[in-house]
Every structure is written in C-alpha cells, then in structure tokens.
Design a protein around this motif. Structure first.
Motif, PDB file in Angstrom:
ATOM      1  N   HIS A 104       0.822  -1.221   0.000  1.00  0.00           N
ATOM      2  CA  HIS A 104       0.000   0.000   0.000  1.00  0.00           C
ATOM      3  C   HIS A 104       0.853   1.268   0.000  1.00  0.00           C
ATOM      4  CE1 HIS A 104       0.319   1.037   4.371  1.00  0.00           C
ATOM      5  NE2 HIS A 104       0.369  -0.276   4.553  1.00  0.00           N
ATOM      6  N   ASP A 136       6.479   0.822   6.696  1.00  0.00           N
ATOM      7  CA  ASP A 136       5.055   0.563   6.467  1.00  0.00           C
ATOM      8  C   ASP A 136       4.491   1.591   5.500  1.00  0.00           C
ATOM      9  OD1 ASP A 136       2.444  -0.250   6.643  1.00  0.00           O
ATOM     10  OD2 ASP A 136       2.118   0.468   8.678  1.00  0.00           O
ATOM     11  N   ASN A 137       4.468   1.375   4.195  1.00  0.00           N
ATOM     12  CA  ASN A 137       4.783   0.129   3.535  1.00  0.00           C
ATOM     13  C   ASN A 137       5.597   0.437   2.283  1.00  0.00           C
ATOM     14  OD1 ASN A 137       2.814  -2.269   1.762  1.00  0.00           O
ATOM     15  ND2 ASN A 137       4.355  -2.797   3.255  1.00  0.00           N
ATOM     16  N   GLU A 170      -5.070   1.689   2.883  1.00  0.00           N
ATOM     17  CA  GLU A 170      -4.967   0.553   3.804  1.00  0.00           C
ATOM     18  C   GLU A 170      -5.073   1.002   5.252  1.00  0.00           C
ATOM     19  OE1 GLU A 170      -3.372  -2.379   6.513  1.00  0.00           O
ATOM     20  OE2 GLU A 170      -2.491  -0.423   6.169  1.00  0.00           O
ATOM     21  N   GLU A 171      -4.503   2.175   5.534  1.00  0.00           N
ATOM     22  CA  GLU A 171      -4.466   2.644   6.927  1.00  0.00           C
ATOM     23  C   GLU A 171      -5.811   3.202   7.401  1.00  0.00           C
ATOM     24  OE1 GLU A 171      -2.084   1.889   8.676  1.00  0.00           O
ATOM     25  OE2 GLU A 171      -0.214   1.892   7.529  1.00  0.00           O
ATOM     26  N   ASP A 197       2.715  -6.276   3.316  1.00  0.00           N
ATOM     27  CA  ASP A 197       2.361  -5.445   4.460  1.00  0.00           C
ATOM     28  C   ASP A 197       2.143  -6.279   5.730  1.00  0.00           C
ATOM     29  OD1 ASP A 197       1.713  -2.978   5.678  1.00  0.00           O
ATOM     30  OD2 ASP A 197      -0.434  -3.338   5.380  1.00  0.00           O
TER      31      ASP A 197
HETATM   32 ZN   LIG Z   1       0.817  -1.209   6.444  1.00  0.00          ZN
END
Ligand SMILES: [Zn+2]
Length: 477
Positions: A104, A136-137, A170-171, A197
C-alpha cells in the motif's frame, strides 16, 4: 519439490549478480533507494491528496520500463481523493492462475515537531533509512517496484501473470482494496496473494535471523459501544442508580472476562515452532499448548504474555469514555468505546453475545459501531512456504518459517474475504520489537534490511512465477 532441487543445485548463484556486493552502492541498489526516497516525499496521509500523484509517478516508472499503459492501471476513488495502482506483468502461459503481490501507498500521519528527522524526506544515517513509510509500507513498494523493473529490463518472462496491487487507503477505510475485485476481475482468479504489508523477519541483538513470520490469518477489527442510561437529576441528591457507576462496574466486569481459547492449524504450528526458539518455561508451555490446546496450565501461562494471549483468544479492551452532560447533574448517559480483535472465523454476533454475557445483570446496551471485515484464515500452502524458503536462501538461509495469526489487520483481510488465500511475507528483517517503529516516531528501516529485501523479492517473484517449470531458461544476469 522441483524448486528445492534447483536450490540444491546452487541455482541461486546464477541469479542476477548486480546486487551481489550487497554494499548498497551498485546501480540497482541505488535505483531502489532512489525509488524509496521519491516515495517518502509524497505525503500520502489520508486527506492530503498525495496518493494519486504518487500512483501516477509509480505508473510512469512501469511504463518507461516497457509495461503497456493498459497493464498499469490507476483507479481513482474521487470521494476519498485516493487511488490504487494495479500492474500486470504478463506471463507466457495463460493456463496458469495469476499470483498477486500486495502493498500500500498510504501512510499514517507524522508530525515534524515530534520527529528527530523530517518525516517526509528520506534521511540515511547510522545504517538506517528514516522517513514515514520506510517500513510501512513504502519500503516494500519500492523494493517490489525496483525488482519488477529490473526483471523487465532483462526481458524476464514469468510463466504466469503476476499482479502488483498497490492500494491507497490501507491505513483507513480499505475502500480502494474492496473496489479492486470489480475493477480487475482477473484478480478473483488468483491462486494466492503475497502481502508485503504483513509477516516479518526477526533478528536477534547480534542481527542474526531467528525466525520468519509467515502471516496466514489476521484478526478481525471490530468496535463496540457500551452505554448505560439513567433519568438523571440534580447532583445535590445522589442515588444508588447512576449511569457512570453502572458503566464503571460493566467495564470492570469486561476487564475480568476472558474470551474462550481458540486455535487453528496456523496457531498450533506457530506454538510448536516457537517452542523450540524459547528456552525454559515459555518454550515448555508453548509446546504443551501445541500438543493440547485445552491444557489449562499452558493457557494460564500464555495468558500472562500479551502477544501470546492475543494468539489464542479474541480480545476486547476499553479505549475511550464519554459520560455526563454537566458537572452539577446526575449523568443521563455514559458510554465506553471497546475495541475488539476477533479471532479468525469467529462472527461479530458471537463476540457481541459474549460481551453481553460479561455484563451479567447490569443494564448495559452493547452495540457494534460498524460491520467489520470478517475473513477466514488461509490454510498453510506448502508451495508458498517453499517459495519463501527459496527467497530466504541467499541472505537468511535456514531461517525457520513460522505461521502467524496477526492481531493487526491489513488489506489481506479483503483478499481473504474475496476467497483469495493470502500470506503476509514482508521481506524486511529487523531486531524485534526494538526496531519496529511503524506508525510511530522516527520510523526507520535498517539499510541492510532494505537492500537484502531486493534479493528476497527477486527470488520470490522468480519462484512463484513458475521458474521451476523452465529450469535455467530465463535466468540471466
Ligand atoms: Zn501497512
């Protein structure tokens, strides 16, 4: 099995030698570092309108390397001002089901005043790469991108179609991920997805590898609101019935409540493998649990360790409180936010029923705040384990691969919910937990970890692309 034979024949030594020095100063390594530095500069925090420009920049790299425009598609989600990017690396054999690589682009926010380095610039210092997202990421986005570009440059032809799916939220909401299956129907035909991830390589203090977590399942994220109500009144005339006291009692009861013990093929394998890594009582109790998941002594022991307890139960914990409306009035309502991480395969309704049971005779309303993304665990796939062990061969040979049920959740949940077995296989190795700063202040990735991840992804991509079907044929420096 073929693959193992190739490893035994020393095939890895024939691999692209451009990274061979591993000192970070050869051309391909530098190009990958440049991709990462470029990525960090995009403030891909929700609401900052930087994900789509980053996606377009990534797309441009793929197109410049020879990928067809139509094989690097950007999907924009206008309402949230974010984008996803789906790159297809066409394979030779249309009969083989595709494999997906998943990462991501978005990051959680970072406040420059909290950080020792500018969070949205990559700083290389003391053998570390600092910047929001290096771990991340974006570290994995850059490593996989760099690897695919290099493979294209040497005219590498995978046997099956490979998809590189890079999502944009994604977050936060994972909406770009949920839309993918209607946007790119071929994704639903994938054999499996490999998620950059999730999963982790763990080093000891001497920076020697101890184990590699292969994430096979993740707990479901759910949030409940617990509310008590009362007619209220003047605070000069307190009574026994009181919304705040009632809620407080409810929370104390919740604190003492333990969800039933659960296990899966993966968690049993996790405890069996981990038991060999921990000397003394920890290892003994892990082995006892693996042998008999109803072993009460083992359960009581593991329950004292938050990380292990999370592997055998659903957990719920109070995270926020709100109550009362005036300092001189008896409270009419009191509510608590309770965040739960639900064991894979357990329904929201089951958890709701358990919370209600924990409330006993207290009059508390229990309400889920949203419908969570329930997803099944992925069964351990021996072909994936074999491919990962092949990929670890060069820099981390012999590292035990341990299946892992993650207490956190990722885009992998969406893929699993859509029927795609998904495995977290991040190629990053760090000293854990000391070097895990994802989402935190001064997030960093050791330079060595990043550079070795380039070898890892190249070998993994080759392994899952069906390299074993055409031994030697496509392997050129
Ligand atoms: Zn992540």
């Amino acid at each position: 099995m073929r693959l193992l034979l190739l490893v035994a024949l020393g095939l890895t030594s024939l691999f692209s030698s451009a990274y061979a020095r591993g000192d970070g100063h050869d051309q391909q390594a530098q190009a990958a570092l440049d991709l990462l530095a470029e990525a960090i500069q995009f403030e891909t925090v929700a609401g900052r309108s930087q994900v789509c420009p980053y996606a377009r920049t990534l797309k441009a790299h793929f197109v410049a390397a020879g990928f067809a425009e139509s094989d690097a598609q950007i999907f924009e989600l206008k309402e949230d001002d974010t984008c996803s990017l789906v790159v297809r690396y066409p394979g030779d054999d249309g009969e083989l089901r595709p494999v997906i690589f998943l990462a991501h682009m978005d990051v959680v926010d970072a406040l420059p005043e909290d950080w020792s380095y500018p969070p949205f610039e990559m700083t290389r210092e003391g053998g570390r790469l600092y910047g929001r997202g290096v771990m991340d990421n974006k570290g994995s986005v850059a490593a996989i991108t760099s690897t695919l570009l290099n493979l294209k440059a040497i005219d590498y032809r995978p046997s099956r179609d490979l998809y590189f799916v890079v999502t944009g939220d994604e977050e936060t909401t994972a909406k770009t991920t949920q839309l993918l299956f209607s946007q790119v129907p071929a994704l639903a035909t994938a054999k499996y997805a490999l998620n950059a991830d999730a999963g982790l390589g763990v080093l000891n203090a001497e920076r020697k590898p101890i184990y590699f977590q292969l994430q096979t399942a993740e707990k479901t994220y759910a949030t409940f609101e617990l509310t008590t109500t009362n007619p209220g009144g003047h605070s000069s005339l307190p009574r026994d019935d009181n919304a705040i006291y009632e809620l407080s009692k409810a929370l104390v009861q919740l604190q003492g409540f333990r969800f039933p013990v659960r296990s899966t093929e993966s968690t049993i394998a996790y405890f069996r493998a981990s038991s060999k890594l921990y000397p003394g009582a920890v290892g003994q109790h892990m082995a006892a649990f693996a042998a008999d998941p109803s072993d009460k002594l083992a359960i009581d022991f593991l329950d004292q360790m938050p990380g292990e307890a999370a592997m055998i139960h659903t957990t719920c914990v109070a995270t926020m409180l709100q109550a009362g409306h005036a300092e001189n009035a008896l409270p009419q309502t009191a509510s608590a936010t309770v965040n739960c991480r639900i064991f894979p395969g357990v329904s929201l309704e089951t958890v709701e029923a358990f919370i209600s049971e924990a409330m006993g005779d207290l009059d508390v309303s229990v309400r889920p705040l949203f419908r969570p993304f329930e997803n099944p665990p992925s069964e351990i796939n021996p072909a994936v384990v074999e491919a990962v062990s092949f990929a670890l061969e060069r820099d981390y040979a012999g590292t035990p691969i341990i299946p892992y049920v993650a207490p956190y959740s990722t885009d992998g949940a969406v893929f699993r919910a859509n029927g795609i077995p998904t495995f977290g296989v991040s190629g990053q190795f760090i000293v854990y937990p000391e070097e895990k700063r994802a989402h935190g202040k001064d997030e960093f990735l050791p330079v060595e970890s990043f550079l070795k991840s380039l070898h890892y992804w190249e070998a993994l991509i080759r392994a899952v692309s069906g390299e074993e079907r055409q031994p030697g044929a496509t392997i050129k420096p």
